[in-house]
Design an enzyme around this catalytic site. Structure first.
Site, PDB file in Angstrom:
ATOM      1  N   PRO A  82       0.904  -1.315   0.131  1.00  0.00           N
ATOM      2  CG  PRO A  82      -0.157  -1.220   2.205  1.00  0.00           C
ATOM      3  CD  PRO A  82       0.799  -2.020   1.447  1.00  0.00           C
ATOM      4  CG  HIS A  83       2.054   2.738  -3.195  1.00  0.00           C
ATOM      5  ND1 HIS A  83       1.765   1.593  -3.463  1.00  0.00           N
ATOM      6  CD2 HIS A  83       1.707   3.641  -4.568  1.00  0.00           C
ATOM      7  CE1 HIS A  83       1.450   1.495  -4.832  1.00  0.00           C
ATOM      8  NE2 HIS A  83       1.463   2.608  -5.228  1.00  0.00           N
ATOM      9  N   GLY A  84       0.483   5.718  -1.102  1.00  0.00           N
ATOM     10  CA  GLY A  84      -0.192   7.039  -1.400  1.00  0.00           C
ATOM     11  C   GLY A  84      -0.430   7.181  -2.848  1.00  0.00           C
TER      12      GLY A  84
END
Length: 143
Positions: free
Chosen positions: A61-63
């Site tokens: 998960p990342h922005g």
């Protein structure tokens, strides 16, 4: 500051859902000084538009691209789950939260991808007795 330090790795995370795991990853990145607390929302936004499941028990998960202002420094968080999480119907045991300052996440992502593309390496990560052993296996991300 190294991208991945011992305190950014946990082998006893508490999340039982994808949503909780994303929050847990964000909280670890906040604790490391890599991101501001609102980065968690950007991670959820990213996940809503495209799954960050990568195969071989891994999710990263990342922005979003718009969340650059929430990133203070490049950093990773690593959580290993004993019981696989359901990530959009896929089993995930490793959730690696990532924040890349000034586009630095692409190089970090490629290093993680190389490790997780090798099933023997994934097996070693699964069998690693503690966070220190996991850091040793993923240590290349700091170079």
């Amino acid at each position: 500051m190294p991208v991945l330090a011992l305190e950014q790795i946990t082998t006893s995370p508490t999340a039982t859902t994808k949503e909780e795991a994303i929050q847990e990853a964000a909280d670890m990145l906040v604790a490391a000084g890599a991101v501001t607390p609102d980065y968690a929302d950007a991670m959820r936004e990213r996940e809503a538009s495209v799954s960050t499941y990568m195969g071989n028990l891994l999710a990263i998960p990342h922005g979003t691209n718009e969340s650059k202002d929430s990133i203070l420094d490049s950093g990773l968080s690593v959580a290993r789950y004993e019981t696989p999480l359901d990530w959009d119907g896929n089993p995930v045991k490793f959730v690696i939260g990532i924040a890349g300052k000034d586009g630095g996440h692409l190089e970090i992502l490629s290093k993680i991808a190389i490790v997780f593309a090798d099933e023997d390496e994934v097996a070693k990560l699964e069998a690693a007795p503690d966070a220190a052993a996991i850091l040793e296996l993923l240590g290349d991300v700091n170079e």
